[in-house]
Write a protein that holds these residues in place. Structure first.
Motif, PDB file in Angstrom:
ATOM      1  N   ASP A 139       1.235  12.614 -30.045  1.00 49.03           N
ATOM      2  CA  ASP A 139       1.279  11.816 -31.703  1.00 49.03           C
ATOM      3  C   ASP A 139       1.226  12.737 -32.323  1.00 49.03           C
ATOM      4  O   ASP A 139       0.761  14.100 -32.298  1.00 49.03           O
ATOM      5  N   ASP A 168       1.334  12.559 -36.401  1.00 55.18           N
ATOM      6  CA  ASP A 168       0.551  11.960 -37.662  1.00 55.18           C
ATOM      7  C   ASP A 168      -0.356  11.607 -37.405  1.00 55.18           C
ATOM      8  O   ASP A 168      -0.603  10.210 -36.829  1.00 55.18           O
ATOM      9  N   GLY A 169      -1.737  12.759 -37.780  1.00 58.64           N
ATOM     10  CA  GLY A 169      -2.834  11.151 -37.563  1.00 58.64           C
ATOM     11  C   GLY A 169      -3.661  11.504 -36.378  1.00 58.64           C
ATOM     12  O   GLY A 169      -4.742  11.561 -36.401  1.00 58.64           O
ATOM     13  N   THR A 170      -2.836  12.826 -35.611  1.00 54.94           N
ATOM     14  CA  THR A 170      -3.290  12.712 -34.520  1.00 54.94           C
ATOM     15  C   THR A 170      -3.292  14.746 -34.148  1.00 54.94           C
ATOM     16  O   THR A 170      -4.457  15.602 -34.764  1.00 54.94           O
ATOM     17  N   ASP A 210      -3.196   9.970 -29.149  1.00 55.36           N
ATOM     18  CA  ASP A 210      -2.785   9.185 -31.059  1.00 55.36           C
ATOM     19  C   ASP A 210      -3.602   8.228 -31.470  1.00 55.36           C
ATOM     20  O   ASP A 210      -4.974   7.866 -30.964  1.00 55.36           O
ATOM     21  N   ASP A 211      -3.458   7.964 -32.939  1.00 51.31           N
ATOM     22  CA  ASP A 211      -4.651   7.550 -34.024  1.00 51.31           C
ATOM     23  C   ASP A 211      -4.391   6.027 -33.645  1.00 51.31           C
ATOM     24  O   ASP A 211      -5.182   5.664 -34.501  1.00 51.31           O
TER      25      ASP A 211
HETATM   26 MG    MG Z   1      -0.324   8.561 -35.826  1.00 50.19          MG
END
Ligand code: MG
Length: 218
Positions: free
Chosen positions: A13, A15-17, A170-171
């Motif tokens: 992933d 964003d956030g990962t 993934d987040d």
């Molecule tokens: Mg994400």
């Protein structure tokens, strides 16, 4: 934590990962409400009661991730506003180090994001990470977010990968559950997607705290 001998494809992933979620959290929780309040003549205290339900209504759908949808819905230039804060785009700690090691290995490295192509290009213009990947996919290409099985079915038609020999990081717990339902065997959550906020609960999923913990690649 991960037995690399059992893995030949790594799906990331974005964003956030790989990237700090702070860029997106700041954008949606601070910049958008401030600008929307100014535009509509609302107070900062009441603006979230207008925007919050709009976001909730489309959570988990492709619209949630669509710049055009939000530009129309809010009457704002979402892409232009994101361009104003590109200095906030950054890797999560050691993400680039892990990508370099994987790129030098024999694993296939794939990006699978719910961000649309405009959002992906915006981030790649600022941090040139495409060089590390064999393929980059946006769920908008398939018309289904990662939360839906149709995303994974479309991905399998475009990418030759064995779910039992794939690691997916993934987040989003909802996305991880969707990947697990599809049959992806190796799954990791992210313990701190937004580096300015405390660590988060990752439910039934093992979470990675520091990407260095996945090194070396053997
Ligand atoms: Mg994400």
């Amino acid at each position: 934590m991960i037995s690399w001998k059992e893995i030949d494809t790594v799906l990331f992933d974005m964003d956030g990962t790989l990237l700090d979620l702070h860029f997106d959290s700041y954008f949606w929780k601070q910049l958008v409400p401030e600008r929307y309040a100014d535009k509509e003549g609302l107070s900062r205290a009441t603006v979230w009661s207008i925007i919050g339900p709009k976001l909730e209504e489309v959570a988990g759908t492709l619209e949630w991730y669509c710049f055009d949808y939000w530009s129309k819905e809010l009457g704002m230039n979402i892409l232009g506003m994101k361009k104003d804060i590109t200095h906030k785009i950054q890797f999560r700690p050691h993400a680039e180090q892990l990508l370099k090691h994987l790129h030098a290995s024999d694993k296939k490295i794939i990006l699978a994001t719910n961000t649309n192509r405009d959002g992906l290009n915006l981030k790649m213009d600022f941090i040139p990470f495409a060089q590390y990947f064999d393929e980059l996919y946006s769920s908008h290409d398939f018309g289904h977010p990662k939360e839906e099985q149709a995303f994974w079915q479309n991905l399998s038609q475009n990418l030759d990968f064995d779910p039992t020999r794939t690691l997916f990081i993934d987040d989003s717990l909802e996305v991880l559950r969707s990947a697990r339902t599809y049959g992806i065997k190796h799954l990791l959550a992210i313990s701190q997607p937004d580096m300015t906020l405390p660590k988060v609960e990752t439910g039934e999923f093992q979470a990675i705290d520091n990407f260095c913990d996945l090194l070396p690649i053997e």
